[in-house]
Design a protein around this motif. Structure first.
Motif, mmCIF file in Angstrom:
data_model
loop_
_atom_site.group_PDB
_atom_site.id
_atom_site.type_symbol
_atom_site.label_atom_id
_atom_site.label_comp_id
_atom_site.label_asym_id
_atom_site.label_seq_id
_atom_site.Cartn_x
_atom_site.Cartn_y
_atom_site.Cartn_z
ATOM 1 N N SER A 108 0.873 -1.189 0.098
ATOM 2 C CA SER A 108 0.044 0.173 0.013
ATOM 3 C C SER A 108 0.663 1.470 -0.178
ATOM 4 O O SER A 108 1.934 1.231 0.307
ATOM 5 C CB SER A 108 -0.950 0.068 1.248
ATOM 6 O OG SER A 108 -1.631 -1.110 1.114
ATOM 7 N N TRP A 110 1.366 3.798 -2.661
ATOM 8 C CA TRP A 110 2.363 4.019 -3.583
ATOM 9 C C TRP A 110 1.808 5.077 -4.672
ATOM 10 O O TRP A 110 2.164 5.475 -5.427
ATOM 11 C CB TRP A 110 2.960 3.005 -4.326
ATOM 12 C CG TRP A 110 3.512 1.934 -3.436
ATOM 13 C CD1 TRP A 110 3.175 0.739 -2.718
ATOM 14 C CD2 TRP A 110 5.007 2.065 -3.124
ATOM 15 N NE1 TRP A 110 4.086 0.238 -2.390
ATOM 16 C CE2 TRP A 110 5.159 1.038 -2.333
ATOM 17 C CE3 TRP A 110 5.842 3.075 -3.362
ATOM 18 C CZ2 TRP A 110 6.399 0.806 -1.670
ATOM 19 C CZ3 TRP A 110 7.068 2.970 -2.675
ATOM 20 C CH2 TRP A 110 7.473 1.719 -1.955
ATOM 21 N N ASP A 111 0.479 5.404 -4.512
ATOM 22 C CA ASP A 111 -0.428 6.138 -5.658
ATOM 23 C C ASP A 111 0.167 7.516 -5.752
ATOM 24 O O ASP A 111 0.442 7.892 -6.855
ATOM 25 C CB ASP A 111 -1.965 6.232 -5.324
ATOM 26 C CG ASP A 111 -2.607 4.974 -5.518
ATOM 27 O OD1 ASP A 111 -1.962 3.908 -5.086
ATOM 28 O OD2 ASP A 111 -3.682 5.053 -5.649
ATOM 29 N N LYS A 115 2.074 8.497 -9.299
ATOM 30 C CA LYS A 115 1.610 9.714 -10.127
ATOM 31 C C LYS A 115 2.399 10.694 -10.430
ATOM 32 O O LYS A 115 2.347 10.970 -11.725
ATOM 33 C CB LYS A 115 0.286 10.073 -9.237
ATOM 34 C CG LYS A 115 -0.428 11.143 -9.939
ATOM 35 C CD LYS A 115 -1.681 10.691 -10.523
ATOM 36 C CE LYS A 115 -2.660 11.757 -11.231
ATOM 37 N NZ LYS A 115 -2.042 12.971 -11.537
ATOM 38 N N SER A 133 -2.409 -0.639 -5.639
ATOM 39 C CA SER A 133 -3.182 0.679 -6.478
ATOM 40 C C SER A 133 -4.092 0.207 -7.334
ATOM 41 O O SER A 133 -3.921 -0.682 -8.161
ATOM 42 C CB SER A 133 -1.997 1.338 -7.235
ATOM 43 O OG SER A 133 -0.969 1.630 -6.264
ATOM 44 N N LYS A 134 -5.288 0.855 -7.277
ATOM 45 C CA LYS A 134 -6.477 0.583 -7.966
ATOM 46 C C LYS A 134 -6.000 0.966 -9.647
ATOM 47 O O LYS A 134 -6.433 0.246 -10.643
ATOM 48 C CB LYS A 134 -7.543 1.175 -7.777
ATOM 49 C CG LYS A 134 -8.197 0.938 -6.310
ATOM 50 C CD LYS A 134 -9.282 -0.281 -6.270
ATOM 51 C CE LYS A 134 -9.568 -0.479 -4.973
ATOM 52 N NZ LYS A 134 -8.477 -0.995 -3.960
ATOM 53 N N ASP A 135 -5.408 2.133 -9.719
ATOM 54 C CA ASP A 135 -5.152 2.899 -11.025
ATOM 55 C C ASP A 135 -3.988 1.755 -11.567
ATOM 56 O O ASP A 135 -2.760 2.302 -11.236
ATOM 57 C CB ASP A 135 -4.829 4.083 -10.952
ATOM 58 C CG ASP A 135 -4.472 4.834 -12.355
ATOM 59 O OD1 ASP A 135 -4.681 4.080 -13.360
ATOM 60 O OD2 ASP A 135 -4.371 5.787 -12.381
#
Ligand code: AHR
Length: 330
Positions: A108, A110-111, A115, A133-135
């Motif tokens: 968890s 890292w977004d 980005k 990450s969901k993305d």
């Protein structure tokens, strides 16, 4: 500076065998120097640390493969700390490297930094460990093992080993680094398989942080608190090897009084397996370097690559370890 990544990556799954690394070593530092304009691809690699024999072999594979592929490697060791990895990635972004690769210490958080890399148009490859990450557009691909499958293989061996027996089997578990993909997945894969039979009881489960020293320390505590331990499941060889020291010190015979299952299959683990101190090892290959460099070149060239590149792995019994050891590369 080489032309930046542009093409979108299409989905797909590629299964490839782990390759042997070759070539000379290359050192680098996340925080030092600026990118050279010599026409070479520059990769910033943020490594987890040097916590295990597996990790040492993985680092060597990456450094040697970069040299062999003519890739300029900037390498950093995060000492198992996420904040150090984030710092290293930010430094690679500031240095405008062509590509960033890293093995995330935990899943968890890292977004934001991913980005930042995306906004700077620097592609990222995940190696060895996944992020949650969901993305998925935040990284180009993820190359590494199926850790859930590794946990399942460990559980399947246990089920077979105790087939036809009805007595309770007391299991202690040495987990990898808390929050890391291999710890989460090896735990859940194993639990999924053994839950079908109530005779299997995980009586203690604690992190040993993937290190030998912590594996020994936690096993000592397990032994003190639990008079009857039948099985140890360690998420890597190093923790299993540390635990063996604790078991011997407690006057018990590893592999006989307490059955031991580990993951990795590094040389030290395989040696203990061949000597009967470990009963079964699920392989996790660290030799990701050549595949990583190959994928990096394709990404920088704007070629399409699969979103997931799965490492092909096996399992070892003591007899198989004896046969494999003479040619074992790590
Ligand atoms: O992520 C792979 C794991 O990390 C290995 O199984 C372990 O030994 C290492 O520290």
């Amino acid at each position: 500076m080489l032309k930046k990544w542009s093409a979108a990556v299409l989905g797909g799954l590629l299964v490839v065998g782990a390759l042997s690394a070759c070539g000379g070593e290359k050192e680098g530092d996340a925080g030092s120097g600026t990118k050279k304009d010599d026409g070479k691809i520059t990769m910033g690699f943020a490594q987890v640390g040097a916590e295990s024999g597996w990790r040492t072999a993985n680092t060597k594979s990456i450094q040697e493969a970069a040299t062999a592929a003519g890739i300029d490697l900037k390498f950093s060791d995060a000492q198992q700390k996420q904040e150090n990895q984030i710092k290293a990635i930010r430094s690679y972004i500031a240095q405008k490297v062509d590509i960033i690769a890293f093995s995330p210490v935990v899943e968890s958080g890292w977004d934001t930094v991913l980005k930042e890399a995306k906004d700077a148009k620097i592609p990222v490859i995940l190696t060895d460990r996944a992020v949650d990450s969901k993305d998925t557009s935040l990284y180009k691909t993820f190359i590494g093992s199926d850790f859930v499958l590794e946990g399942k293989k460990a559980g399947e061996w246990l089920v077979k080993e105790y087939q036809g027996k009805t007595d309770t089997v007391n299991i202690v578990e040495l987990q990898g680094t808390t929050g890391s993909a291999p710890a989460n997945d090896r735990k859940s894969g194993f639990a999924d398989v053994i839950k079908a039979d109530p005779k299997f009881k995980v009586i203690a489960s604690q992190t040993g942080d993937f290190t030998r020293a912590k594996g020994k320390e936690v096993m000592e505590a397990f032994l003190k608190a639990n008079p009857k331990i039948d099985v140890l499941y360690a998420h890597n060889d190093d923790m299993g090897l540390g635990a063996i020291e604790a078991i011997v010190a407690a006057g018990k015979k590893p592999g006989v009084d307490i059955k031991i299952i580990t993951v990795d299959a590094v040389k030290d683990g395989m040696t203990a397996l061949s000597e009967g101190k470990i009963n079964y090892i699920v392989e996790c290959s660290p030799l990701l370097g050549p595949q990583l460099m190959d994928l990096a070149k394709k990404v920088v060239a704007g070629e399409t690559i699969p979103q997931r590149v799965l490492t092909e792995e096996t399992t070892f019994t003591p007899e198989q370890a004896k046969a494999a050891l003479p040619n074992r590369k790590y």
